[in-house]
Enzyme design. Sequence first.
Site, short mmCIF file in Angstrom:
data_model
loop_
_atom_site.label_atom_id
_atom_site.label_comp_id
_atom_site.label_asym_id
_atom_site.label_seq_id
_atom_site.Cartn_x
_atom_site.Cartn_y
_atom_site.Cartn_z
N CYS A 274 0.72 -1.34 0.14
CA CYS A 274 0.05 0.22 0.82
C CYS A 274 0.91 1.39 0.42
CB CYS A 274 -1.07 0.21 1.14
SG CYS A 274 -0.52 0.07 2.72
N HIS A 322 -2.41 1.15 6.48
CA HIS A 322 -2.57 0.93 5.09
C HIS A 322 -3.02 2.60 4.75
CE1 HIS A 322 -4.26 -0.90 1.73
NE2 HIS A 322 -5.17 -0.08 2.04
N HIS A 334 -5.99 1.94 -3.96
CA HIS A 334 -5.07 1.39 -3.03
C HIS A 334 -4.64 0.11 -3.84
CE1 HIS A 334 -7.68 -0.77 -0.69
NE2 HIS A 334 -8.27 -1.06 -1.80
#
Length: 359
Positions: A274, A322, A334
């Site tokens: 990520c 994240h 993402h």
Amino acid sequence: MPAAHRKPRQRSLSGSTVRTAATLALASAATATAFDGGAAHAEPDLTPAQVKAKVDKLYQEAEVATEKYNGAKEKAGKAQKKVDALQDEASRRTEALNSQRQKLGAAAAEQYRTGGVDPTVRLLLSSAPDRYLDEAALAERVGTRQAATITRVRKELREIDQLRDHADGQLSELRAKQKELRQQKKTVTAKLGEARQLLDRLAPADRTLDPASGTGTAAGADRASRSTDRAASPSAGAPSKAPNSRAASAIAYAYDALGSPYVWGATGPSAFDCSGLTQAAYRAAGISLPRTTYAQINAGQRVAKSQLRPGDLVFFYSGISHVGLYIGDGKMIHAPNPSAPVRIAPIDQMPFAGATRVA
């Protein structure tokens, strides 16, 4: 001896009696083991939704460890560079010092060969007293320079020792970071392995549990998602909403990465985790971001969720584990987890933790 005081005779057990006793003992032991939790560890069959919940939790835990791994790797790299630089400088200065030492040694040997005669006697024996006096003055100046050289050598020795001590300290720090790196790698590998085992228990059709969350693994669902995402790409004709050219470049890079696999620790160009995706996207836009989510959130101006604009970085979970790249309309690009490729997803699918504007 009276009968009352006699010990009762031990009766020998027949074969059938022994077998019965052994069977009862084994049954009792098995029952005790079950109550102790031995059999209780056998996990019951889980519904697809329960598997999804477990897998999502494991992926989140793995992502926390991944970001720690990324941070440790970055610090280990910096420590390695410091160690290399210090060791190179110590070697270079030691080589220069050895050259000075050789010159001092040659001068000392020459003094030993000529220094045994008293200067007054040498003056008397000299056939050219004026020339001798000139040479004596020169020798004194040479001696002064040699003394200064010795002082410099001693100072250089001390500084080289300090360099080596500093290098040893950096080497210890490097080994500590490498140890942390190995531990985080072990944690990530274990979490991802457990998630894979859970997913393997499901029928292939059930592995696509929630396309929005990115948990699904079916190839057909991934292809459909990839096709839909690319259709919305600015490069495919949709107008870019980015407020400036750098944000637009980062978003364009992220769109081009759609469908790329998630690989923990990867920063592109063919695979990402990520924070690796957001770092690569802004690197393409000429902006250098830190490697980890918990560093990226402090890399720019913090913005409220209600003030988001395309190009902002959006972060999730209380541990800032994240990150995605906001593209507008409540959506982001993402890299979700190993079960899903880089994709477009709503930012409300995970607990929002904050946002940062870097362009």
